[in-house]
Scaffold this motif. Structure first.
Motif, PDB file in Angstrom:
ATOM      1  N   VAL A  98       0.875  -1.168   0.000  1.00  0.00           N
ATOM      2  CA  VAL A  98       0.000   0.000   0.000  1.00  0.00           C
ATOM      3  C   VAL A  98       0.913   1.218   0.000  1.00  0.00           C
ATOM      4  O   VAL A  98       1.852   1.287   0.784  1.00  0.00           O
ATOM      5  CB  VAL A  98      -0.895   0.008   1.261  1.00  0.00           C
ATOM      6  CG1 VAL A  98      -1.660   1.321   1.372  1.00  0.00           C
ATOM      7  CG2 VAL A  98      -1.850  -1.169   1.243  1.00  0.00           C
ATOM      8  N   LYS A 114      -8.006   9.543  -0.168  1.00  0.00           N
ATOM      9  CA  LYS A 114      -7.940   9.204   1.256  1.00  0.00           C
ATOM     10  C   LYS A 114      -9.114   9.786   2.047  1.00  0.00           C
ATOM     11  O   LYS A 114      -9.627  10.858   1.729  1.00  0.00           O
ATOM     12  CB  LYS A 114      -6.644   9.759   1.847  1.00  0.00           C
ATOM     13  CG  LYS A 114      -5.416   8.908   1.578  1.00  0.00           C
ATOM     14  CD  LYS A 114      -4.208   9.580   2.192  1.00  0.00           C
ATOM     15  CE  LYS A 114      -3.166   8.587   2.623  1.00  0.00           C
ATOM     16  NZ  LYS A 114      -2.055   9.283   3.308  1.00  0.00           N
ATOM     17  N   ARG A 115      -9.465   9.072   3.090  1.00  0.00           N
ATOM     18  CA  ARG A 115     -10.444   9.519   4.090  1.00  0.00           C
ATOM     19  C   ARG A 115     -11.836   9.763   3.529  1.00  0.00           C
ATOM     20  O   ARG A 115     -12.607  10.537   4.066  1.00  0.00           O
ATOM     21  CB  ARG A 115      -9.939  10.795   4.815  1.00  0.00           C
ATOM     22  CG  ARG A 115      -8.630  10.590   5.569  1.00  0.00           C
ATOM     23  CD  ARG A 115      -8.096  11.864   6.165  1.00  0.00           C
ATOM     24  NE  ARG A 115      -7.682  12.814   5.146  1.00  0.00           N
ATOM     25  CZ  ARG A 115      -6.488  12.807   4.550  1.00  0.00           C
ATOM     26  NH1 ARG A 115      -5.575  11.921   4.898  1.00  0.00           N
ATOM     27  NH2 ARG A 115      -6.202  13.681   3.612  1.00  0.00           N
ATOM     28  N   ALA A 136       0.681   4.844   0.874  1.00  0.00           N
ATOM     29  CA  ALA A 136      -0.172   5.877   1.477  1.00  0.00           C
ATOM     30  C   ALA A 136       0.640   7.136   1.738  1.00  0.00           C
ATOM     31  O   ALA A 136       0.264   7.975   2.549  1.00  0.00           O
ATOM     32  CB  ALA A 136      -0.785   5.356   2.769  1.00  0.00           C
ATOM     33  N   SER A 137       1.771   7.267   1.024  1.00  0.00           N
ATOM     34  CA  SER A 137       2.698   8.353   1.344  1.00  0.00           C
ATOM     35  C   SER A 137       2.163   9.734   0.978  1.00  0.00           C
ATOM     36  O   SER A 137       2.531  10.726   1.569  1.00  0.00           O
ATOM     37  CB  SER A 137       4.028   8.107   0.616  1.00  0.00           C
ATOM     38  OG  SER A 137       3.813   8.110  -0.796  1.00  0.00           O
ATOM     39  N   ARG A 169      -5.168  -4.278  -5.272  1.00  0.00           N
ATOM     40  CA  ARG A 169      -6.389  -4.275  -6.083  1.00  0.00           C
ATOM     41  C   ARG A 169      -6.140  -3.838  -7.519  1.00  0.00           C
ATOM     42  O   ARG A 169      -7.080  -3.617  -8.281  1.00  0.00           O
ATOM     43  CB  ARG A 169      -7.419  -3.345  -5.443  1.00  0.00           C
ATOM     44  CG  ARG A 169      -7.757  -3.731  -4.015  1.00  0.00           C
ATOM     45  CD  ARG A 169      -8.591  -2.653  -3.359  1.00  0.00           C
ATOM     46  NE  ARG A 169      -8.813  -2.937  -1.946  1.00  0.00           N
ATOM     47  CZ  ARG A 169      -9.039  -1.997  -1.027  1.00  0.00           C
ATOM     48  NH1 ARG A 169      -9.078  -0.722  -1.387  1.00  0.00           N
ATOM     49  NH2 ARG A 169      -9.238  -2.323   0.217  1.00  0.00           N
ATOM     50  N   MET A 216      -4.132   7.621  -2.383  1.00  0.00           N
ATOM     51  CA  MET A 216      -3.521   6.390  -1.900  1.00  0.00           C
ATOM     52  C   MET A 216      -3.591   5.306  -2.972  1.00  0.00           C
ATOM     53  O   MET A 216      -4.557   5.260  -3.738  1.00  0.00           O
ATOM     54  CB  MET A 216      -4.300   5.934  -0.667  1.00  0.00           C
ATOM     55  CG  MET A 216      -3.709   4.738   0.024  1.00  0.00           C
ATOM     56  SD  MET A 216      -4.736   4.267   1.430  1.00  0.00           S
ATOM     57  CE  MET A 216      -5.361   2.729   0.780  1.00  0.00           C
ATOM     58  N   ASP A 274      -3.554   1.195  -3.332  1.00  0.00           N
ATOM     59  CA  ASP A 274      -3.511  -0.135  -2.753  1.00  0.00           C
ATOM     60  C   ASP A 274      -3.221  -1.097  -3.905  1.00  0.00           C
ATOM     61  O   ASP A 274      -4.118  -1.469  -4.662  1.00  0.00           O
ATOM     62  CB  ASP A 274      -4.842  -0.459  -2.074  1.00  0.00           C
ATOM     63  CG  ASP A 274      -4.773  -1.783  -1.322  1.00  0.00           C
ATOM     64  OD1 ASP A 274      -3.854  -2.579  -1.624  1.00  0.00           O
ATOM     65  OD2 ASP A 274      -5.629  -2.019  -0.458  1.00  0.00           O
TER      66      ASP A 274
END
Ligand code: FES
Lengths: 502, 239
Positions: B131, B207-208, B133-134, B144, B139, B141
């Motif tokens: 992943v 993200k989020r 996520a930097s 997938r 992001m 992943d």
């Protein structure tokens, strides 16, 4: 009390009896007994033989996945994990419980009440009513919900419908009856439409009435089997659970309260975010489930129980009228400050079920839960790196604790599930039943069901996994002092019993 | 008079330069696809759009429509092959729909439902993927990623940035990030880039934002992927 039966002094020459798996509970556990030549029980243990490793595999995932991912721990009380994780990730986005938008908080309460209602109904009607209505040593062919439906059709049908109503509440709030969404960091993703609310309102009075009747039923069952029901599996322990600021019964958010067996409050209104200063967990070699205890009282005396009996014993009042009246009657039973009877777990559970039904009605009549705009359902704050969520799940206090890095990725997770909190209590009750009711008798399957009745009273979710009602295969082995299997009973998944030739 | 082909016996008009996919979409005929997007140069890599043209297998997204072609599309044999391809995509990566934030909005999942895929059939690879996520907003992943290259094409053709590329072959194929560190945070990607919004699965995410769309309001909650796809792409064609 019965700790001397945790480990036998000379296990080598003892017969071993295994109840594996324990049926009509969630997940997989087994009981082992060691007997001497006179069938006297020298050791009794409830082992948790399943290891799921959730804490490990959520590491490396983004935190907003947590409420949806961790609810997969369980098919029975997923909403509890969903909400405990949601409370934890609220903190990660800088939102404390008091800053959650009011509408979101009410929707979470509604979701939670639906969850507790359906879980308690499932436990009482589907899993326990066969024991309670037919007797603990009844014919094994009767010990399932279908037999209850045949002989007590009204009670059986009410049970099924109460559970279904709870699931419908969950579905309206979270989109699905099992494993929906709903709670997100800082709030909720939807409110109810008026149509959804009206759909639930149509049935709620009936559910309250049935729940009230089921409290009367369990009271009658309990009180017509005295002193047996007060003594069976009964042990004395501390009780722990969340509590409202005014000492009222609380299921979603509050401080922690602990009462000792005398009913004295020994800890009160603790901030659960500091749980690490109060609760530690001990590992024992023979079980995957840890043994938590209160630091202040030490490993020996610091164990405690959680769940319905703990909550109803701990609270000063319940803020819904029928449940409060039931609580007052309940507390008068036994004539002590607290009710200690293990089988009173069932009674307390149904008082809570009634409370949930009443509170669901109250919330459905609250305009805050309908037609709130999505942006008014979510609060925002400053990012934090650690979040702790505690909730009173149907089975008791449930704790989720997460740490994340600067990229929002989970680096550490600690979960203390309700059943773990009851580990010592269940073991003690198993030993009490073994010592008082089994020791010295020839073991038969109905007799061994007594052990399961004791475990079942706690409504354990041994793995927080799936279950199969009355279909759980069961194997009993009687092994003599030489280690030779001398008797073997098999219950197949179709319910058929077979005595294996050995 | 315009030129025509037939698809499953239905007469479909086309203009020179159109692929079979273009002609089908314009006529309201759904051909399953994952790596095709009407706005980008066809890539022809996922093979879900495989149709029979005059008896031969061809990728509809790349094969030009030619006068008189007899195309078979919605047949049990072709759909069985498509189901197998989808199953292979599922076992090659790590697609855990139940907890994935793209569930209900995911084309891979939508296609699996459409093709009546009931299990993975093939043994799972359990590939170890990372992943990234930097980046503060976006992001990846990699679990997938299905290597459709839509992000590569969108970043190149629309955003003019070339943030993404595909490296390696066969089992070693992987999505790479065009930055010295290889991490997303060191690229000039921004949340408004087309590349961020094009991913058909849950590999590239904002993200989020996960789970904000309630169940019941997600793309595939009430419509299957064929209806959604035609409604969107048919419409885009007309513009
Ligand atoms: S859509 Fe044609 S090969 Fe992928």
């Amino acid at each position: 009390m019965y700790e001397h039966l945790e480990t036998a002094k000379n296990p080598d020459n003892l017969k071993r009896v295994i109840v594996d798996p324990v049926s009509r509970v969630e997940g997989h556990g087994k009981v082992s007994l060691l007997l001497d030549a006179d069938n006297k029980i020298q050791q009794a243990r409830l082992h948790i033989v399943e290891f799921r490793g959730f804490e490990r595999f959520i590491q490396g995932r983004p935190y907003w996945e947590l409420p949806v991912m961790v609810q997969r721990l369980c098919g029975i009380c997923p909403v509890s994990h969903h909400l405990a994780a949601a409370k934890a990730i609220d903190q990660l986005v800088g939102v404390d419980p008091e800053n959650l938008p009011m509408a979101a908080q009410k929707l979470r309460y509604l979701l939670h009440f639906g969850q507790v209602l359906q879980s308690h109904a499932l436990h009482f009607f589907h899993l326990s009513s066969p024991d309670l209505l037919f007797g603990f040593e009844s014919d094994i062919n009767k010990r399932h919900i279908v037999a209850v439906l045949n002989e007590f059709p009204e009670i059986g049908v009410q049970g099924v419908k109460i559970r279904k109503f709870g699931q419908e509440v969950i579905r309206m709030v979270s989109g699905k009856r099992v494993h929906g969404t709903g709670a997100i960091a800082g709030g909720m993703n939807k409110s109810l439409s008026k149509a959804e609310r009206d759909y639930l309102l149509a049935d709620v009075d009936q559910i309250i009435e049935w729940s009230n009747a089921s409290v009367a039923l369990i009271k009658k069952v309990h009180c017509s089997n005295l002193p047996y029901y007060d003594q069976f599996g009964t042990i004395r322990s501390n009780f722990m659970g969340l509590i409202k600021p005014n000492g009222g019964l609380e299921l979603y958010h509050g401080g922690l309260r602990v009462k000792n067996p005398k009913g004295e409050i020994i800890l009160d209104q603790l901030d659960y975010c500091e749980y690490n200063d109060y609760i530690h967990e001990e590992v024992r070699s023979w079980s995957y489930m840890k043994f938590p205890y209160l630091l202040s009282l030490g490993k020996e005396n610091g164990w405690y129980r959680v769940g319905p009996l703990a909550r109803v014993n701990n609270c000063d009042s319940i803020d819904s009228p029928l449940a409060e009246a039931a609580r007052v009657e309940f507390m008068a039973h036994g004539g002590e400050a607290l009710v200690h009877s293990m089988l009173a777990y069932h009674w307390a559970r149904l008082i809570e079920m009634l409370h949930c039904a009443e509170k669901i009605k109250e919330l459905l009549n609250d305009s805050a839960i309908t037609d709130t705009k999505p942006e008014d359902l979510v609060a925002k704050g400053e990012k934090r790196f650690e979040g702790i969520g505690v909730i009173e799940a149907p089975r008791g206090t449930l704790l989720h604790h997460y740490q994340v890095d600067e990229n929002d990725i989970v680096t550490k997770a600690n979960l203390i599930v309700s059943t773990t909190n009851n580990n010592m209590g269940m073991n003690e009750s198993v030993r009490q039943v073994a010592a008082e009711y089994l020791s010295g008798r020839e073991l038969t399957e109905p007799l061994l069901n007594n052990l399961e009745v004791a475990i079942r009273a706690y409504d354990p979710c041994l793995s927080c996994a799936t279950h199969a009602v009355g279909k759980m295969p069961l194997e009993l082995e009687l092994i003599d002092a030489e280690g030779v299997v001398i008797d073997k009973l098999l219950k197949h998944s179709d319910g058929e019993i077979e005595r294996a030739h050995v | 008079m315009s030129k025509t082909i037939t698809i499953d016996g239905q007469v479909v008009p086309f203009e020179d330069g159109q692929t079979i996919m273009d002609a089908a979409t314009a006529a309201g005929v759904y051909i399953p696809h994952l790596c095709h997007h009407p706005e980008y140069t066809p890539h022809g890599s996922c093979k879900l759009c495989t149709v029979k043209v005059n008896g031969r297998n061809c990728s509809a997204c790349t094969f030009p429509a030619l006068e008189g072609q007899e195309v078979l599309n919605d047949t049990p044999d072709l759909n069985a092959d498509r189901q197998k391809i989808t199953q292979m995509l599922f076992v090659e990566g790590n697609h855990f729909c139940p907890s994935c934030e793209k569930t209900g909005n995911c084309q891979l999942q939508g296609l699996a439902y459409h093709l009546n895929m009931l299990d993975n059939h093939f043994p799972h690879f359990y590939a170890t993927r990372q992943v990234d996520a930097s980046h503060p907003e976006v992001m990846i992943d990699h679990n997938r990623c299905i290597f459709c290259t839509l992000c590569v094409r969108a970043s190149h053709e629309t955003d003019g940035k070339d943030v993404f590329g595909i490296s390696g072959r066969g089992l070693n194929k992987h999505l790479i990030i065009n930055s010295p560190s290889g991490e997303l945070k060191d690229t000039d990607i921004s949340i408004d880039d087309a590349a961020v919004h094009i991913c058909p699965t849950g590999a590239i995410l904002i993200k989020r934002t996960g789970y904000q769309i309630p169940i019941g309001q997600r793309i595939y909650d009430h419509q299957q992927i064929d209806q959604v796809s035609l409604a969107r792409e048919h419409h885009q064609d007309e513009q």
